[in-house]
Design an enzyme around this catalytic site. Structure first.
Site, mmCIF file in Angstrom:
data_model
loop_
_atom_site.group_PDB
_atom_site.id
_atom_site.type_symbol
_atom_site.label_atom_id
_atom_site.label_comp_id
_atom_site.label_asym_id
_atom_site.label_seq_id
_atom_site.Cartn_x
_atom_site.Cartn_y
_atom_site.Cartn_z
ATOM 1 N N HIS A 245 -18.934 -26.625 32.877
ATOM 2 C CA HIS A 245 -19.661 -27.712 33.681
ATOM 3 C C HIS A 245 -20.885 -27.940 33.180
ATOM 4 C CE1 HIS A 245 -16.686 -26.423 36.800
ATOM 5 N NE2 HIS A 245 -17.088 -27.511 37.607
ATOM 6 N N HIS B 261 -21.229 -18.127 36.607
ATOM 7 C CA HIS B 261 -21.629 -17.953 35.278
ATOM 8 C C HIS B 261 -22.813 -17.213 35.068
ATOM 9 C CE1 HIS B 261 -18.626 -20.678 33.230
ATOM 10 N NE2 HIS B 261 -19.018 -21.409 34.174
#
Length: 254
Positions: free
Chosen positions: A163, A207
């Protein structure tokens, strides 16, 4: 080439400030927090999540072409180049993920809270991973249902952040292609959006900061090459001298 590398490097440094600051601070993700803020960040991250990432790419490609005002043939070529930068970046990301196999923060939290062994988790097929996440979180109240569904969908490895790579690539393409044409507002919006996407990946438990930082570096390398090719194939990225003079005259008249 050097001018392009310097310009895009400046943009990359700006994007790196947030993840590096979080990394150095030693911040550790934990579930919970302001649900309104998290839900807003979820919608930011959805602009990149499939299938909406395709829509985002098409919209941004159209906007770039409108801003640059190329003729038909160069415009088609630029569209292909922009798309290639995004697709190649995602391919590189997938290859690195398969080699590094770093677990996501929420998977490590499942291990510490529900004793879900992360090695066992990643040995399962993707659908089985999603079903396991759903099973473990069905009777708890810490993780909202919408975030649980997002986790069920995003069960791959963490390093690097796909992303963040997607958003950083578009933001840096703006720096490389649109900044010389004085589209400062567009570039600013893209930089804020990319930073928002990266922040969402941290706060949603997807993340670690290093995943974001490395994604920005990959994006910078890809964009530098793409902008150099664009300049070589389609002409100078800066405003032509005659048009620059006309702009200066209009500004003096104001």
């Amino acid at each position: 080439m050097l001018d392009i590398a310097k310009r895009t490097a400046g943009g990359a440094i700006v994007l790196l400030l947030m993840p590096l600051a979080v990394w150095v601070s030693g911040w550790q993700w934990q579930p919970g927090g302001n649900e309104g803020l998290l839900k807003g960040l979820y919608w930011v991250t959805e602009t990149v999540t499939a299938p909406w990432g395709i829509v985002t790419s098409l919209v941004l490609s159209a906007w770039f072409l409108w801003c640059l005002r190329f003729r038909l043939k160069p415009a088609v070529g630029l569209f292909i180049l922009l798309s290639a930068a995004i697709v190649i970046g995602q391919g590189i990301k997938s290859a690195i993920k398969d080699q590094v196999q770093e677990p996501r923060p929420f998977v490590m939290w499942l291990e510490s809270t529900y004793h879900v062994d992360e090695r066992h988790f990643y040995s399962l097929h993707r659908k089985e991973r999603g079903a396991l996440v759903k099973e473990q979180l069905q009777d708890q109240t810490v993780v909202p249902a919408w975030l649980s569904k997002h986790w069920q969908f995003e069960t791959g490895f963490a390093f690097p952040s796909g992303h963040s790579l997607f958003a950083a690539t578009w933001a840096l393409l703006g720096v490389g292609l649109l900044w010389p044409r004085r589209h400062y507002k567009t570039v600013s919006v893209l930089m804020v959006w990319a930073t928002g996407v990266m922040a969402s990946r941290l706060l949603l438990g997807m993340h670690w900061p290093r995943d974001l930082a490395f994604a920005v570096v990959i994006g910078w390398l890809l964009v530098t090459l793409a902008c150099w090719l664009a300049q070589r194939w389609f002409g100078p990225l800066t405003i032509p001298p005659q048009e620059q003079q006309e702009i200066s005259e209009r500004e003096r008249e104001k």
